[in-house]
Write a protein that holds these residues in place. Structure first.
Motif, PDB file in Angstrom:
ATOM      1  N   MET A   1       0.958  -1.919  -9.448  1.00 43.69           N
ATOM      2  CA  MET A   1       1.213  -3.104 -10.261  1.00 43.69           C
ATOM      3  C   MET A   1       0.873  -4.381  -9.498  1.00 43.69           C
ATOM      4  O   MET A   1       0.802  -4.378  -8.274  1.00 43.69           O
ATOM      5  N   LEU A   2       0.658  -5.422 -10.239  1.00 44.00           N
ATOM      6  CA  LEU A   2       0.315  -6.710  -9.649  1.00 44.00           C
ATOM      7  C   LEU A   2       1.532  -7.268  -8.920  1.00 44.00           C
ATOM      8  O   LEU A   2       2.631  -7.295  -9.467  1.00 44.00           O
ATOM      9  N   THR A   3       1.347  -7.710  -7.697  1.00 43.79           N
ATOM     10  CA  THR A   3       2.473  -8.223  -6.908  1.00 43.79           C
ATOM     11  C   THR A   3       2.592  -9.737  -7.052  1.00 43.79           C
ATOM     12  O   THR A   3       1.645 -10.416  -7.462  1.00 43.79           O
ATOM     13  N   ARG A   5       2.906 -13.473  -5.503  1.00 42.36           N
ATOM     14  CA  ARG A   5       2.220 -14.080  -4.346  1.00 42.36           C
ATOM     15  C   ARG A   5       3.058 -15.146  -3.654  1.00 42.36           C
ATOM     16  O   ARG A   5       3.742 -15.929  -4.322  1.00 42.36           O
ATOM     17  N   GLU A  46      -2.447 -16.061  -0.151  1.00 45.12           N
ATOM     18  CA  GLU A  46      -3.435 -17.037  -0.586  1.00 45.12           C
ATOM     19  C   GLU A  46      -3.100 -18.323   0.158  1.00 45.12           C
ATOM     20  O   GLU A  46      -1.974 -18.487   0.631  1.00 45.12           O
ATOM     21  N   ILE A  75      -8.499 -14.277   2.882  1.00 44.88           N
ATOM     22  CA  ILE A  75      -7.689 -14.234   1.663  1.00 44.88           C
ATOM     23  C   ILE A  75      -8.130 -15.422   0.805  1.00 44.88           C
ATOM     24  O   ILE A  75      -8.845 -16.297   1.296  1.00 44.88           O
ATOM     25  N   PRO A  76      -7.722 -15.459  -0.466  1.00 44.27           N
ATOM     26  CA  PRO A  76      -8.232 -16.512  -1.351  1.00 44.27           C
ATOM     27  C   PRO A  76      -7.807 -17.924  -0.937  1.00 44.27           C
ATOM     28  O   PRO A  76      -6.719 -18.120  -0.392  1.00 44.27           O
ATOM     29  N   GLU A 170      -5.195 -20.754 -14.439  1.00 39.65           N
ATOM     30  CA  GLU A 170      -3.961 -20.703 -13.653  1.00 39.65           C
ATOM     31  C   GLU A 170      -3.352 -22.100 -13.678  1.00 39.65           C
ATOM     32  O   GLU A 170      -4.063 -23.093 -13.752  1.00 39.65           O
ATOM     33  N   PRO A 200      -1.241 -17.080 -15.131  1.00 35.70           N
ATOM     34  CA  PRO A 200      -0.283 -17.158 -14.022  1.00 35.70           C
ATOM     35  C   PRO A 200       0.158 -18.592 -13.732  1.00 35.70           C
ATOM     36  O   PRO A 200      -0.614 -19.537 -13.881  1.00 35.70           O
ATOM     37  N   ASP A 222       4.471 -16.563 -11.227  1.00 31.53           N
ATOM     38  CA  ASP A 222       3.766 -15.404 -10.681  1.00 31.53           C
ATOM     39  C   ASP A 222       3.530 -15.568  -9.199  1.00 31.53           C
ATOM     40  O   ASP A 222       3.171 -14.610  -8.516  1.00 31.53           O
ATOM     41  N   VAL A 251       5.974  -7.192  -3.742  1.00 28.77           N
ATOM     42  CA  VAL A 251       5.110  -8.038  -2.927  1.00 28.77           C
ATOM     43  C   VAL A 251       4.163  -7.150  -2.121  1.00 28.77           C
ATOM     44  O   VAL A 251       4.434  -5.974  -1.895  1.00 28.77           O
ATOM     45  N   ARG A 252       3.072  -7.738  -1.696  1.00 26.77           N
ATOM     46  CA  ARG A 252       2.125  -7.016  -0.829  1.00 26.77           C
ATOM     47  C   ARG A 252       2.705  -6.960   0.575  1.00 26.77           C
ATOM     48  O   ARG A 252       3.092  -7.993   1.128  1.00 26.77           O
ATOM     49  N   ARG A 253       2.773  -5.788   1.160  1.00 26.06           N
ATOM     50  CA  ARG A 253       3.336  -5.659   2.520  1.00 26.06           C
ATOM     51  C   ARG A 253       2.294  -5.108   3.449  1.00 26.06           C
ATOM     52  O   ARG A 253       1.423  -4.384   3.038  1.00 26.06           O
TER      53      ARG A 253
ATOM     54  N   CYS B 117      -0.406 -10.485 -18.284  1.00 26.23           N
ATOM     55  CA  CYS B 117      -0.745 -11.811 -17.785  1.00 26.23           C
ATOM     56  C   CYS B 117      -2.246 -11.801 -17.495  1.00 26.23           C
ATOM     57  O   CYS B 117      -2.725 -11.031 -16.672  1.00 26.23           O
ATOM     58  N   PHE B 121      -4.479 -12.339 -11.589  1.00 24.49           N
ATOM     59  CA  PHE B 121      -4.710 -13.083 -10.350  1.00 24.49           C
ATOM     60  C   PHE B 121      -3.787 -12.512  -9.305  1.00 24.49           C
ATOM     61  O   PHE B 121      -2.579 -12.608  -9.452  1.00 24.49           O
ATOM     62  N   TRP B 123      -2.714  -9.640  -5.906  1.00 26.86           N
ATOM     63  CA  TRP B 123      -2.878  -8.407  -5.133  1.00 26.86           C
ATOM     64  C   TRP B 123      -2.305  -7.246  -5.904  1.00 26.86           C
ATOM     65  O   TRP B 123      -1.143  -7.262  -6.312  1.00 26.86           O
ATOM     66  N   ASN B 124      -3.128  -6.219  -6.082  1.00 25.52           N
ATOM     67  CA  ASN B 124      -2.700  -5.039  -6.819  1.00 25.52           C
ATOM     68  C   ASN B 124      -2.994  -3.806  -5.967  1.00 25.52           C
ATOM     69  O   ASN B 124      -3.926  -3.788  -5.175  1.00 25.52           O
ATOM     70  N   PHE B 139      -3.597  -2.701  -0.773  1.00 27.00           N
ATOM     71  CA  PHE B 139      -3.594  -3.810  -1.720  1.00 27.00           C
ATOM     72  C   PHE B 139      -4.914  -4.567  -1.665  1.00 27.00           C
ATOM     73  O   PHE B 139      -5.395  -4.924  -0.589  1.00 27.00           O
ATOM     74  N   ASP B 161      -3.179  -0.586 -11.628  1.00 30.80           N
ATOM     75  CA  ASP B 161      -2.468  -0.727 -12.898  1.00 30.80           C
ATOM     76  C   ASP B 161      -2.200  -2.175 -13.248  1.00 30.80           C
ATOM     77  O   ASP B 161      -1.666  -2.930 -12.442  1.00 30.80           O
ATOM     78  N   LEU B 184     -11.932 -10.979   0.067  1.00 27.53           N
ATOM     79  CA  LEU B 184     -10.688 -11.764   0.017  1.00 27.53           C
ATOM     80  C   LEU B 184      -9.465 -10.865   0.167  1.00 27.53           C
ATOM     81  O   LEU B 184      -8.349 -11.289  -0.114  1.00 27.53           O
ATOM     82  N   ALA B 186      -8.123  -9.445   2.893  1.00 25.43           N
ATOM     83  CA  ALA B 186      -7.547  -9.413   4.241  1.00 25.43           C
ATOM     84  C   ALA B 186      -8.075  -8.213   5.042  1.00 25.43           C
ATOM     85  O   ALA B 186      -9.247  -7.840   4.905  1.00 25.43           O
TER      86      ALA B 186
END
Lengths: 253, 207
Positions: A1-3, A5, A46, A75-76, A170, A200, A222, A251-253, B117, B121, B123-124, B139, B161, B184, B186
């Motif tokens: 799933m989308l984390t 940021r 980001e 990263i962005p 965004e 977002p 988001d 969250v991304r870890r 959404c 935008f 990290w997935n 990710f 997903d 992008l 990392a």
């Protein structure tokens, strides 16, 4: 799933990071590329650079800052501040920005959002909104521009909705009342805008703790943006993400 | 053989800088061109892409790059497609009705469900397909409103997903096409680019 940021923000003037309350009383907070690289190592998702330079010459210097940050950053990178035209955006993107944020220029001429979206895509087009409460306690916000000096009378949630219709992918939503206050994000503002748009939302203005960030994310943001919290070394991005994860946020870890 | 140079398809839209910087950090020289002969003959091609499907295809058509790109992908020659670059490989897209893509991936690009959404935008988490050898779990950074639900044929498919599974990347030999942005993403993205370069080095045949 989308984390969710976590986004450190670098307010840059004349090639240096500055910090201050509502852009007055600016203090030096370091070299942008060094800081950006450090935040990336800490786990930042980001980086946002807002160029708060006052002059055209300084804006040209900002391009060099973007290039220097891009060289080290994997990263962005979103860049905003003083952008008026698609040509300005093209310069920033060529220098290494992945997204551009437009604020006052979009209020003055909303068609720029459509032009940016058509030229570079909605995923490049960020609408930055500075919102101030119309009256203390009232659940109404108006858009302010020119670093808070101009109150437009335009409803911030309405403007967010219109901005998305015009091409914004965004929303970078800053509470002008909370910015620099360390009293937490304006959660009612986030909620009011989140109800109006499906893109977002990056919450900004007032963060002093991970708990503030958890609250903003639960209200429909988001992503959470902060500056001083990170610059002062109170928390690392990693500390914040640990707390977010403990609170059940992905969250991304 | 070491790959010390990649050729980026010059699309005149954004994101060239980030892709270039990512390869330069790996010590790889980056050149960009829109010359069909160079794109046909280059050892390693990167097809970046942001913006709309129709604008991307229009750009490839006007520069006469359609055959060069489609042929090298059909021939399984080293090619990395990123974000819109992946979508341009497909038959067509909901984003731009009536516009043909490169047609080397037999699938239609569709929009994320309305319940999501959009744009996506952030990290997935990527789940590599069983046959994937380049991708690892981790990710990746995405920025997209459209995606592939699945891909048929010989491609190895990885998923993530967002309102249900969608295609995060496809791989076949030295051809890698990512919906996310490895440049992008990392360290995880950096390692993926390294593995792709190593794969290219092992597969390159002198022209």
């Amino acid at each position: 799933m989308l984390t969710k940021r976590v986004i450190p923000c670098l307010d840059v003037r004349d090639g240096r990071i500055v910090k201050g309350v509502q852009f007055s009383d600016l203090r030096d907070a370091g070299d942008p590329a060094t800081r950006a690289a450090a935040y990336q190592r800490q786990g930042a998702d980001e980086i946002v650079i807002l160029d708060v330079s006052a002059t055209l010459e300084a804006r040209q210097a900002a391009l060099e800052t973007v290039r220097a940050v891009r060289r080290v950053l994997s990263i962005p990178l979103t860049v905003g501040g003083g952008l008026r035209t698609c040509a300005d955006a093209e310069q920033l993107l060529a220098a290494g920005a992945d997204k551009v944020a437009v604020n006052t220029a979009a209020v003055d001429r909303p068609a720029i959002l459509t032009e940016l979206a058509e030229a570079f895509g909605v995923q490049c087009t960020v609408l930055a909104i500075d919102a101030a409460r119309v009256a203390d306690g009232a659940a109404q916000w108006e858009v302010v521009t020119h670093a808070g000096q101009t109150r437009t009378g335009r409803s911030a949630p309405d403007w967010a909705s219109e901005g998305v219709d015009r091409g914004a992918g965004e929303i970078l939503l800053t509470s002008w009342d909370r910015d620099g206050s360390r009293s937490g994000y304006d959660l009612m503002l986030i909620d009011a805008v989140a109800r109006r748009v499906s893109v977002p939302i990056i919450a900004s203005g007032g963060a002093a703790s991970a708990d503030h960030m958890v609250a903003a994310l639960q209200c429909g943001a988001d992503a959470v943006l902060a500056a001083s919290v990170f610059h002062d070394g109170e928390f690392t991005v990693g500390d914040i993400k640990q707390t977010l994860a403990d609170a059940g946020t992905a969250v991304r870890r | 053989m070491i790959v010390d140079r990649v050729t980026i398809v010059q699309t005149n839209v954004a994101n060239m800088a980030s892709v270039t910087a990512a390869f330069e950090r790996l010590g790889v020289q980056v050149v960009s061109t829109d010359d069909p002969d160079q794109i046909a003959s280059a050892r390693c091609i990167v097809l970046p892409g942001v913006g709309s499907f129709s604008a991307g295809m229009q750009r490839l058509r006007s520069a006469n790059l359609v055959d060069a790109l489609a042929t090298r992908i059909r021939d399984r020659r080293p090619t990395l497609a990123i974000c819109l670059g992946l979508q341009l490989l497909c038959t067509n897209s909901e984003e731009s009705a009536g516009i043909d893509g490169l047609g080397v991936v037999d699938a239609t690009v569709t929009r994320f469900p309305a319940s999501c959404c959009v744009p996506q935008f952030g990290w997935n988490e990527v789940r590599p397909g069983a046959k994937h050898t380049l991708l690892k779990p981790g990710f990746a950074y995405f920025a997209n409103s459209y995606r592939l639900a699945n891909v048929p044929g010989s491609w190895s498919v990885s998923f993530a997903d967002h309102g249900g599974p969608f295609v995060a990347a496809i791989e076949d030999g030295p051809v890698l096409a990512c919906q996310f942005h490895p440049e992008l993403s990392a360290d995880w993205g950096r390692e993926l680019l390294c593995r792709w370069l190593a794969r290219c080095a092992s597969e390159v045949v002198p022209c």
